[in-house]
Design a protein around this motif. Structure first.
Motif, PDB file in Angstrom:
ATOM      1  N   GLY A 136      -5.003 -29.125  25.830  1.00 41.84           N
ATOM      2  CA  GLY A 136      -5.447 -30.327  25.131  1.00 41.84           C
ATOM      3  C   GLY A 136      -4.867 -30.357  23.730  1.00 41.84           C
ATOM      4  N   SER A 137      -5.718 -30.157  22.727  1.00 42.43           N
ATOM      5  CA  SER A 137      -5.261 -30.257  21.334  1.00 42.43           C
ATOM      6  C   SER A 137      -4.167 -29.242  20.994  1.00 42.43           C
ATOM      7  N   LEU A 138      -4.274 -28.038  21.590  1.00 45.63           N
ATOM      8  CA  LEU A 138      -3.283 -27.027  21.195  1.00 45.63           C
ATOM      9  C   LEU A 138      -1.892 -27.389  21.722  1.00 45.63           C
ATOM     10  N   ALA A 139      -1.813 -28.084  22.852  1.00 49.30           N
ATOM     11  CA  ALA A 139      -0.513 -28.539  23.364  1.00 49.30           C
ATOM     12  C   ALA A 139       0.053 -29.625  22.449  1.00 49.30           C
ATOM     13  N   ARG A 140      -0.816 -30.568  22.040  1.00 50.51           N
ATOM     14  CA  ARG A 140      -0.340 -31.622  21.120  1.00 50.51           C
ATOM     15  C   ARG A 140       0.128 -30.985  19.812  1.00 50.51           C
ATOM     16  N   GLU A 141      -0.645 -29.990  19.359  1.00 41.34           N
ATOM     17  CA  GLU A 141      -0.279 -29.308  18.112  1.00 41.34           C
ATOM     18  C   GLU A 141       1.044 -28.571  18.244  1.00 41.34           C
ATOM     19  N   LYS A 142       1.254 -27.961  19.407  1.00 42.23           N
ATOM     20  CA  LYS A 142       2.501 -27.211  19.654  1.00 42.23           C
ATOM     21  C   LYS A 142       3.699 -28.158  19.506  1.00 42.23           C
ATOM     22  N   VAL A 143       3.593 -29.341  20.115  1.00 45.33           N
ATOM     23  CA  VAL A 143       4.688 -30.307  20.035  1.00 45.33           C
ATOM     24  C   VAL A 143       4.878 -30.738  18.576  1.00 45.33           C
ATOM     25  N   LYS A 144       3.784 -31.084  17.928  1.00 49.83           N
ATOM     26  CA  LYS A 144       3.840 -31.521  16.513  1.00 49.83           C
ATOM     27  C   LYS A 144       4.520 -30.437  15.660  1.00 49.83           C
TER      28      LYS A 144
END
Ligand code: ADP
Ligand code: XUL
Length: 524
Positions: free
Chosen positions: A336-344
């Motif tokens: 969830g958030s950690l995947a979005r953060e990884k991309v960011k």
């Protein structure tokens, strides 16, 4: 005396709280302490301890206890009216377990107020760290328990879920096999939620049916421990578990430790805690069946209230007890958030730039697809992590920002079909619900309007509302859920994100491409 109620949320990355005034319908205080920032000596990243094996993920119960002291200290220094709080409840990240010796009961009842909560807890831990919901290292234990329960169908019928890697039962089995000595030394096993309520109440706390259902150990119809599941999991397990008690149970008055250190009212009530998803159900106002919420926290979860217990034949979704009575359905996505953060972070962006990238790329991303399995994924089950791309250049930052969110929303839509009808509208909560661009893709993929509430902290709000409900029920003999939740959970009208008809039509088609890509990659 004012009607102040406190809700705490011991979640993956932070401990947060909401103080509300039931009489005026106001949230008086909404705060969070980030574990990595305030307690760096525990060595966590995003609140957890990683291992060379990516399926093993633990955290530290002492860190959670320390955070409780720090939060109360902070609230006291901020001058909050802690002495006027009538009742406290809480929410915990689900499935995680804490292992204590048989001395735990006495130690928690007779706390040494010269030490901290963590000092007291440290004296009775039989395992220094415990697995949390991100741990997926128990496949062989799951197979063994599943077989004893009559296969997937038997397990789902008995406990509301297929036997699942992160669930507490398989985690306990693994511990009992790998560390039999330490398991023998363990007299009491708590969940993150029941550890929280034990510390607040100053006594060993029961587990509620909302969080108990996340263990593969609770009979989902009777809401009591399931003898067959206990036996299939580990020896003497019944003696190590507390009872299961209704989510509105009042354990007694708060721990004298909190009265002496932080000036809480000695008559303030301690209410049993629940899991973060059952608490978010209440905090998003879903006290009646028919509404759907999506929480974009560390995990992304999709859930709704159900009057009858309807299970997922594919075994990906779960049924938990709802704190408002009846049941709730839930699907959990780990990336969830950690995947979005990884991309960011990969492209060196902040959240505003991440959002701008989504705005700058066309709906549908010109056919690009991503499977954002940075970590092992829960739904669909993927134990070997790795990001997969189709028609997507890994160097193209904007397209990757859009791709991760489109994939997450399409996956949620696809894997929630077993729940029945498509949601008419969606209530969004959790840290990333602050992001308008993410909510727009959610609205378009589900072809339904999305609403946001005043606070993104639905779990702590739900815990505070549960405290208010339990207090009122005890004092007046009745308490109406809708009356209690509605002043706090009404969506902010200006937050409404309407689906765009053209985008929704495009995603209807793109979802088929996504499903084909996902299914092809799962069979590799
Ligand atoms: P949890 O309760 O599981 O610890 P939260 O609900 O507090 O998590 O959400 C934390 C997450 O919110 C962070 O990991 C971060 O990625 C995400 N987040 C915060 N602000 C934004 C934003 N503007 N856009 C997208 N994600 C955000
Ligand atoms: C739900 C799940 C997560 C945790 C952490 O089954 O594993 O949502 O509760 O938030």
């Amino acid at each position: 005396m004012p009607s102040y109620f406190l809700g705490l949320d011991s979640s993956t990355q932070s401990l947060s709280s909401i103080l509300l005034d039931l009489d005026t319908g106001e949230i008086l205080d909404d705060r969070a302490l980030n574990f990595d920032e305030i307690l760096p000596h525990y060595g966590t990243t995003n609140g957890v301890l990683r291992h060379s094996d990516p399926t093993v993920v633990h955290s530290s119960p002492l860190m959670w206890a320390d955070a409780l002291d720090l939060l109360f200290q902070q609230m006291k220094h901020a001058g909050l009216p802690l002495g006027d709080i009538k009742a406290i409840s809480g929410s915990g990240q689900q499935h995680g377990s804490v292992y204590m010796t048989s001395l735990a009961e006495k130690q928690i009842r007779e706390m040494d107020i010269h030490g901290t909560l963590a000092d007291n807890l440290a004296r009775v831990l039989s395992r220094p760290t415990g697995p949390v919901w991100m741990d997926s290292s128990t496949s062989s234990e799951c197979d063994e328990i599943r077989e004893s329960l009559g296969g997937r169908e038997g397990a789902v019928k008995a406990t509301g879920s297929d036997v699942t890697e992160r669930f507490t039962g398989p985690q306990i089995r693994k511990f009992s096999i790998e560390e039999p000595g330490a398991y023998k030394q363990t007299g009491h096993i708590a969940l993150v939620s029941s550890l929280g309520s034990s510390l607040i109440a100053g006594q060993i706390s029961p587990i509620d049916p909302g969080d108990g259902a996340g263990m593969n150990l609770m009979d989902i119809d009777a809401l009591t421990w399931h003898s067959g599941a206990l036996e299939a999991t580990a020896s003497d397990l019944r003696t190590k578990l507390p009872p299961i008690a209704a989510s509105h149970s009042i354990l007694g008055v708060v721990n004298p430790y909190l009265v002496m250190k932080y000036g809480l009212n000695p008559a303030a009530k301690a209410v049993v805690w629940s899991g973060d998803n059952p608490c978010s159900l209440i905090g998003t106002g879903l006290v009646k069946p028919g509404m759907t919420a999506i929480s974009l926290g560390t995990s992304d979860t999709l859930f709704g209230a159900m009057s009858a217990c309807k299970t997922d034949p594919r075994g990906e979704g779960h049924v938990f007890g709802s704190p408002a009575g009846g049941y709730m359905s839930l699907i959990c996505f780990k990336n969830g958030s950690l995947a979005r953060e990884k991309v960011k972070d990969t492209y060196g962006l902040d959240w505003d730039q991440f959002s701008a990238s989504i705005r700058d790329t066309p709906v549908g991303n010109q056919g690009a697809l991503m499977l954002p399995w940075f970590d092992p994924e829960i739904v669909p089950k993927v134990l070997t992590p790795g990001v997969r791309r189709q028609n997507l250049d890994a160097e193209d930052a904007p397209a990757n920002c859009r791709a991760v969110v489109e994939a997450q929303m399409m996956s949620m839509r696809l894997h929630s079909e077993w729940m029945g009808e498509k949601p008419q509208c969606i209530y969004a909560t959790g840290g990333a619900s602050a992001n308008q661009e993410i909510l727009q893709i959610m609205a378009d993929v589900f072809a339904a309007p999305v609403f946001r509430q005043e606070t993104a902290n639905g779990a702590a709000l739900g815990a505070a509302l549960r405290a208010a409900h339990a207090f009122k029920l005890d004092a007046d003999g009745n308490a109406d859920w809708e009356e209690i939740v509605s002043p706090f959970t009404k969506p902010v009208e200006s937050s409404k994100v309407d689906p765009n008809a053209d985008a929704a039509a495009l995603y209807e088609e793109k979802r088929k491409e996504y499903a084909a890509f996902e299914s092809a990659q799962l069979s590799v």
